[in-house]
Scaffold this motif. Structure first.
Motif, short mmCIF file in Angstrom:
data_model
loop_
_atom_site.label_atom_id
_atom_site.label_comp_id
_atom_site.label_asym_id
_atom_site.label_seq_id
_atom_site.Cartn_x
_atom_site.Cartn_y
_atom_site.Cartn_z
N GLY A 170 -9.08 14.47 44.00
CA GLY A 170 -8.51 15.68 43.28
C GLY A 170 -9.15 16.16 42.10
O GLY A 170 -9.93 17.18 41.68
N GLY A 171 -9.08 15.22 41.26
CA GLY A 171 -9.77 15.17 39.83
C GLY A 171 -11.13 15.27 39.62
O GLY A 171 -11.88 16.14 39.14
N ALA A 172 -11.88 14.60 40.61
CA ALA A 172 -13.07 14.63 40.72
C ALA A 172 -13.55 15.87 41.34
O ALA A 172 -14.52 16.23 40.86
CB ALA A 172 -13.73 13.33 41.59
N LEU A 219 -1.53 15.39 39.90
CA LEU A 219 -1.71 15.49 40.96
C LEU A 219 -0.77 14.44 41.49
O LEU A 219 0.09 14.26 42.44
CB LEU A 219 -2.93 15.54 41.94
N TYR A 220 -0.96 13.33 40.74
CA TYR A 220 -0.13 11.82 41.17
C TYR A 220 1.20 12.17 41.10
O TYR A 220 1.92 11.84 41.88
CB TYR A 220 -0.94 10.73 40.49
N LEU A 221 1.30 12.83 39.77
CA LEU A 221 2.87 12.82 39.63
C LEU A 221 3.53 13.93 40.56
O LEU A 221 4.61 13.84 41.22
CB LEU A 221 3.22 13.32 38.06
N ARG A 228 -1.45 8.28 47.44
CA ARG A 228 -1.12 9.29 46.37
C ARG A 228 -2.21 9.26 45.27
O ARG A 228 -2.81 9.97 44.94
CB ARG A 228 0.13 9.10 45.74
N LEU A 229 -2.77 7.81 45.16
CA LEU A 229 -3.74 7.54 44.03
C LEU A 229 -4.90 8.21 44.40
O LEU A 229 -5.63 8.59 43.49
CB LEU A 229 -3.72 5.92 43.54
N GLY A 230 -5.35 7.77 45.60
CA GLY A 230 -6.76 8.14 46.19
C GLY A 230 -6.54 9.49 45.96
O GLY A 230 -7.68 10.04 45.56
N LEU A 271 6.75 17.08 35.34
CA LEU A 271 5.62 16.50 34.39
C LEU A 271 4.17 16.76 34.76
O LEU A 271 3.29 17.09 34.38
CB LEU A 271 5.94 14.99 34.30
N GLY A 272 4.19 16.53 36.46
CA GLY A 272 2.70 16.74 36.92
C GLY A 272 2.29 18.21 36.72
O GLY A 272 1.16 18.45 36.54
#
Lengths: 128, 750
Positions: free
Chosen positions: B671-673, A17-19, B664-666, A30-31
């Motif tokens: 999203g991963g969580a 998601l970050y990418l 974006r990091l947050g 890549l993401g």
């Protein structure tokens, strides 16, 4: 459910998601590929514990891994493969046209956003 | 028979749509046929009490379908809708000149409206009611905007659609609530409903009915709709469409009439419109607008009486419903004739038409006297009954309804007198153009029906009583009198006539100041404000930045997992299948992080490859050899493709996209969580052990293959796999096209 693989799914999703939220198309690709990996592993761990390969005659069914998620995961791999390649060729095309691989803002959307103060059309005369 | 008639309407509609251009004005006579047939059918049914039903089922389990039921009330309404419909078609044939453009289209739309209106009157299930309700909104939009070259017509048509269509949506919500509270979707089977959802539904239904029946403050569309050709106004805005709301209030009376909210709201709408509409009718100069405002007022009276809901009030309302359709239709047609022949509808410029248009004069006098409630006409009977019904009530309603009805009646007499005196009395002498007389016949017929209704009150009373019995839940019906004898109601009636005559003559002398169409402007401003709001929201939300879209979507998806937090369980978790699995999982996340962190494209591509290969190792541990092979193959191709695609670019990523890094990091972390939470919640309750043994035996026995995964793909889910192959083929075609496009053929930016 294996905590190790669960962690891998979460980690892959987060990095993917970050990418994908970046501007360069190469990073978006890549993401996207990483998100695809996360989905495949998630399908796999949904099937239960690991086991022997599900091939008749090689193991007793009790010792086998669940074959159904594997079949679905195989489809997922192939589809995400196709879309990744398509993204890559889009990126290549954009380079040919603009010289870089940055995803610009959608011009049409920008125009709509800029028009928000103006009336849609001249208001019709009101009835007598 | 019901479906047959509807099909006849539709067939003629199709015929007119196909050959309307060729038929031209004659299409209107063709269009008169289905309503005429329907009117004759309903006339033969009058008095018979057996309801007829018809049904077209769509989804049986959901009670979805078109359900029709024609009972005693339906017969009366059918006769009004179709009888006046047929007359209006004939009238329109004389109204339009032979050269008028778009008559074929007009005939088609008018017949379509007539069909929708019939469907509405005949509907028994709330679904069909709603569908036909909206169809009348749409077709009336087309009819009002018939003169589509005029901006006023379009603005009025749009306003009508916005108000009545919006009201339709409110109605749908209301009907659903009522159907739930009454536990049936069939209106004829609804018993008195109780509970919160019945009350909420009653409010919504009443508001929906008020929009359609032009009740204050939703009446603003009706005066504007007078830009439509006069046949449309006569048909839609006197006899039919505006009656839809009244019909709705009437037929839902048995289910909702006992609710205090329903009554109060109905009385508020009704009495406000009764007075406000009559006031409007006194102040306008356009004869059609006078009639339109008068319609608002009369509809208010109808809603008032139906909401009061006593047997007396219901019977009076029915009598008024019939009388109003007759006299208002006739008056509209007369005004249309005056308009065509004198070239204006402004009552200040008209006068002395009694001598030059005697037919129209007598028609208007008969219809006008009925509207004013003077004997010997049906309007008198209805007005008497209304006053009597108001007097028979008790409590505060008696005073509210009584005062409203009496004051409204005085104003009604006043605007009738004003209209008649201005048109036909002394004044600027207008010389009307010659014209065929066919135009006058329908109006004369309608006006004469008002006399006939009074003369033949006995048979009519039987019809009205059985219809009112259906609406009042079978209560004992009072009677209507041609001449009630010396009662209080008669005294009030005569006083009303005298007072109205006085007020009317006074107002006719004075120059009135035409009120500004403020209501219409307000409703337009509401609409514009809504559009501006929509545009502002679109501009905010749809700003064109792909990253922000993705961030928004991820955040929304993450929020959607919150409800699942409660079902997260950890009892079924174990650390790993083998320790190696943990190492591989850590490696793949590390490779992913590397792909994100490394600054060069080549490095990122290699990290991606490393992640893919680690994944295939994970597949080895999971016991999935097919996945391993596929993954290795795919990963190789992707890394090669990555290098090919970006090989010509600079080695390093461009230094952009850093501004929102923390957001974006947050979002990425959340999203991963969220995915982890979703997986935990979903896997908490496995549906028993997977039937692996069955799959294996099925694979060998039916699929003829030992590799179960392969048999699933190529045999059990062969169609899915075919779809997958198609996707790949489409992708391959796309890639080929992109790769072979010449470098300079890109379309220039707009």
């Amino acid at each position: 459910m294996s905590v190790a693989l669960l962690g891998a799914v979460g980690g892959l999703t987060a990095v993917g998601l970050y990418l994908m939220t970046g501007r360069p198309l190469s990073r978006i690709v890549l993401g996207y590929a990483l998100l695809g990996h996360a989905a495949v592993v998630a399908l796999l761990i949904a099937g239960g514990r690991a086991g022997r390969p599900p091939i008749a005659g090689r193991a007793v069914p009790e010792a086998m891994a669940n074959p159904l998620p594997q079949a679905i995961a195989l489809t997922a791999i192939v589809i995400s493969f196709g879309l990744t390649l398509f993204l890559l060729s889009l990126a290549r095309r954009q380079q040919a046209l603009s010289g870089d691989d940055l995803v610009e803002d959608d011009l049409e959307d920008r125009r709509i956003a800029a028009r928000q103060g103006e009336p849609d059309e001249p208001p019709g005369p009101s009835a007598p | 028979m019901i479906l047959g008639l509807l099909l006849l309407h539709l067939a003629v509609c199709g015929l007119l749509a196909a050959s309307g251009r060729r038929l031209g004005r004659r299409g209107l006579l063709v269009g008169a046929v289905p309503p005429a047939v329907t009117a004759i059918w309903s006339a033969t049914r009058l008095g018979t009490s057996a309801p007829q039903t018809a049904e077209v089922t769509w989804v049986k389990g959901l009670d979805l379908g078109l359900t029709f039921r024609v009972d005693a009330f339906g017969d009366v309404m059918t006769l009004i809708v179709s009888g006046i419909g047929a007359l209006v078609f004939v009238y329109a044939h004389g109204y339009f000149s032979p050269e008028a453009a778009g008559t074929g289209r007009f005939a088609t739309t008018l017949l379509a409206f007539s069909t929708a209106m019939l469907g509405l009157v005949w509907s028994d299930s709330v679904w069909s009611l709603f569908i036909f309700w909206e169809l009348t909104s749409v077709t009336s939009f087309l009819l009002i905007g018939h003169k589509s070259a005029e901006g006023t017509a379009l603005a009025a048509a749009r306003r009508t659609l916005m108000i009545t269509g919006g009201g339709g949506l409110v109605l749908l919500a209301g009907l659903l609530l009522v159907a739930r509270a009454a536990d049936t979707t069939l209106i004829s089977q609804m018993l008195p409903a109780h509970g919160a959802s019945a009350v909420a539904g009653a409010v919504l239904v009443m508001v929906g009915a008020a929009t359609k029946s032009a009740q204050t403050p939703f009446h603003v569309w009706l005066p504007g709709a007078m830009v439509a050709p006069t046949p449309v106004s006569a048909y839609l805005h006197s006899a039919t469409m505006v009656k839809a709301g009244v019909v709705l209030v009437a037929v839902l009376g048995p289910a909702l009439g006992h609710l205090a909210t329903w009554q109060t709201l109905g009385l508020a709408f009704g009495i406000a419109s009764l007075l406000w509409g009559a006031g409007g009718a006194l102040r306008h100069r356009d004869a059609k607008l006078i009639l339109a405002w008068g319609t608002v007022s009369q509809l208010g009276m109808l809603i008032t009486l139906f909401s009061a809901g006593t047997p007396k009030a219901t019977l009076a309302a029915l009598a008024l419903l019939v009388a109003h359709a007759l006299f208002k239709g006739a008056l509209f047609l007369v005004v249309g004739e005056v308009d065509v022949r004198a070239g204006t509808r402004n009552v200040d410029e008209l006068g002395g038409l009694a001598r030059s248009m005697p037919g129209a004069f007598w028609t208007a006098v008969l219809a006008g006297l009925s509207m004013a409630g003077a004997p010997p006409l049906l309007g008198f009977v209805a007005k008497e009954a209304a006053i009597e019904a108001a007097l028979a009530l008790n409590g505060p309603e008696r005073w509210a309804i009584g005062a409203g009805v009496i004051a409204g009646s005085v104003l009604t007499v006043a605007y009738t007198v004003r209209l008649l005196v201005k048109l036909f009395g002394p004044g600027p002498r207008t010389e009307p153009a010659r014209r065929r007389t066919a135009t006058a016949a329908p109006a004369a017929l309608l006006a004469a029906a008002g006399v006939a209704g009074y003369a033949a009150l006995g048979p009519l009373l039987g019809v009205l009583k059985s219809a009112a019995g259906r609406l009042a839940g079978g209560a004992e019906m009072p009677t209507l009198y041609r001449w009630p004898g010396l009662t209080a109601a008669l005294g009030i009636s005569l006083a009303v006539l005298a007072a109205g005559l006085l007020v009317g003559l006074l107002v006719t002398r004075r120059q009135v100041r035409v009120p500004a169409p403020r209501g219409a402007r307000w409703s337009d401003q509401c609409l514009e404000a809504t559009l501006a709001f929509a545009k502002a929201v679109t501009g905010r939300v749809q700003h064109g930045s792909l990253p922000v879209y993705l961030v928004t979507m991820t955040a929304a998806a993450a929020l959607a997992t919150i409800p699942f937090l409660g079902s997260v369980g950890v009892g079924h978790l174990f650390a790993w299948d083998t320790p190696l699995q943990a190492i591989l999982a850590a490696t793949v996340v590390g490779a992913a992080l590397g792909a994100a962190a490394v600054g060069t494209r080549l490095g990122a591509g290699l990290a991606l490859g490393a992640a893919g290969i680690t994944i295939s190792a994970i597949f080895v541990i999971a016991g999935a050899p097919d996945l391993v092979l596929t993954q290795l193959l795919v990963e190789t191709v992707i890394v090669v493709g990555f290098v090919l695609a970006f090989g010509r670019l600079s080695r390093r990523f461009p230094p952009v996209g850093l501004r929102w890094r923390s957001v974006r990091l947050g979002v990425a972390g959340v999203g991963g969580a969220a995915v982890v939470v979703g997986l935990l919640a979903a896997s908490h309750n496995p549906a028993g052990a997977p039937p692996i043994a069955e799959m294996v035996s099925g694979s060998v026995g039916e699929g003829g293959g030992k590799n179960v995964v392969n048999v699933i793909l190529t045999d059990m889910r062969a169609l899915d796999t075919l779809g997958e192959v198609v996707v790949l083929a489409v992708v391959a075609v796309g890639i080929l096209a992109l790769a072979r496009a010449p470098a300079d053929s890109g379309s220039p930016a707009p």
